[in-house]
Design a protein around this motif. Sequence first.
Motif, PDB file in Angstrom:
ATOM      1  N   SER A 120      29.255  25.186 -37.709  1.00  0.00           N
ATOM      2  CA  SER A 120      28.507  26.184 -36.932  1.00  0.00           C
ATOM      3  C   SER A 120      28.041  25.553 -35.621  1.00  0.00           C
ATOM      4  O   SER A 120      28.760  24.749 -35.047  1.00  0.00           O
ATOM      5  N   ALA A 121      26.890  25.927 -35.163  1.00  0.00           N
ATOM      6  CA  ALA A 121      26.431  25.485 -33.852  1.00  0.00           C
ATOM      7  C   ALA A 121      24.976  25.049 -33.897  1.00  0.00           C
ATOM      8  O   ALA A 121      24.215  25.397 -34.801  1.00  0.00           O
ATOM      9  N   MET A 122      24.636  24.279 -32.899  1.00  0.00           N
ATOM     10  CA  MET A 122      23.233  23.991 -32.599  1.00  0.00           C
ATOM     11  C   MET A 122      22.969  24.445 -31.175  1.00  0.00           C
ATOM     12  O   MET A 122      23.898  24.606 -30.382  1.00  0.00           O
ATOM     13  N   ASP A 170      22.542  25.974 -37.075  1.00  0.00           N
ATOM     14  CA  ASP A 170      23.255  26.788 -38.059  1.00  0.00           C
ATOM     15  C   ASP A 170      23.199  28.269 -37.685  1.00  0.00           C
ATOM     16  O   ASP A 170      22.584  29.098 -38.402  1.00  0.00           O
ATOM     17  N   PHE A 171      23.798  28.601 -36.567  1.00  0.00           N
ATOM     18  CA  PHE A 171      23.919  29.979 -36.135  1.00  0.00           C
ATOM     19  C   PHE A 171      25.174  30.121 -35.296  1.00  0.00           C
ATOM     20  O   PHE A 171      25.757  29.120 -34.875  1.00  0.00           O
ATOM     21  N   PHE A 172      25.577  31.379 -35.053  1.00  0.00           N
ATOM     22  CA  PHE A 172      26.826  31.616 -34.330  1.00  0.00           C
ATOM     23  C   PHE A 172      26.649  32.479 -33.096  1.00  0.00           C
ATOM     24  O   PHE A 172      27.453  32.425 -32.187  1.00  0.00           O
ATOM     25  N   GLU A 221      19.458  35.150 -36.454  1.00  0.00           N
ATOM     26  CA  GLU A 221      20.591  34.507 -37.118  1.00  0.00           C
ATOM     27  C   GLU A 221      20.337  33.036 -37.412  1.00  0.00           C
ATOM     28  O   GLU A 221      21.086  32.412 -38.168  1.00  0.00           O
ATOM     29  N   VAL A 222      19.342  32.452 -36.800  1.00  0.00           N
ATOM     30  CA  VAL A 222      19.132  31.008 -36.880  1.00  0.00           C
ATOM     31  C   VAL A 222      18.590  30.620 -38.245  1.00  0.00           C
ATOM     32  O   VAL A 222      17.616  31.198 -38.729  1.00  0.00           O
TER      33      VAL A 222
END
Length: 121
Positions: free
Chosen positions: A32-34, A99-101, A107-108
């Motif tokens: 996912s992303a940070m 951990d979100f997109f 969403e986070v």
Amino acid sequence: QVQLVESGGGLVQAGGSLRLSCAASGRTFASSAMGWFRQAPGKEREFVGRIAWSGGSTYYADSVKGRFTISRDNAKNTVFLQMNSLKPEDTAVYLCAADFFGTSALEVEYWGQGTQVTVSS
């Protein structure tokens, strides 16, 4: 237990620069992303930008595009926010997110405690 610890906030004059760091522990976010959100007094939490942990693609809010840059250090599980050409309207608490997109705070999955950035005119 996941922890996100931010550092690097402070007071800067308009036109100046600051660099924020966010060190993650407890897990990695390879799928996912940070990234970063910010929240000014009386306003909703606002998306700033994110970086995909795999591949490193970035995405920014229009309000910061061209001025802010997100990068990461995979080995240290750390993400950075380089802020240049700061404006008084950038003043806010900046929060690390993981951990979100998308771009919604809803969403986070994980949040840091936040670090204050104040830009004086």
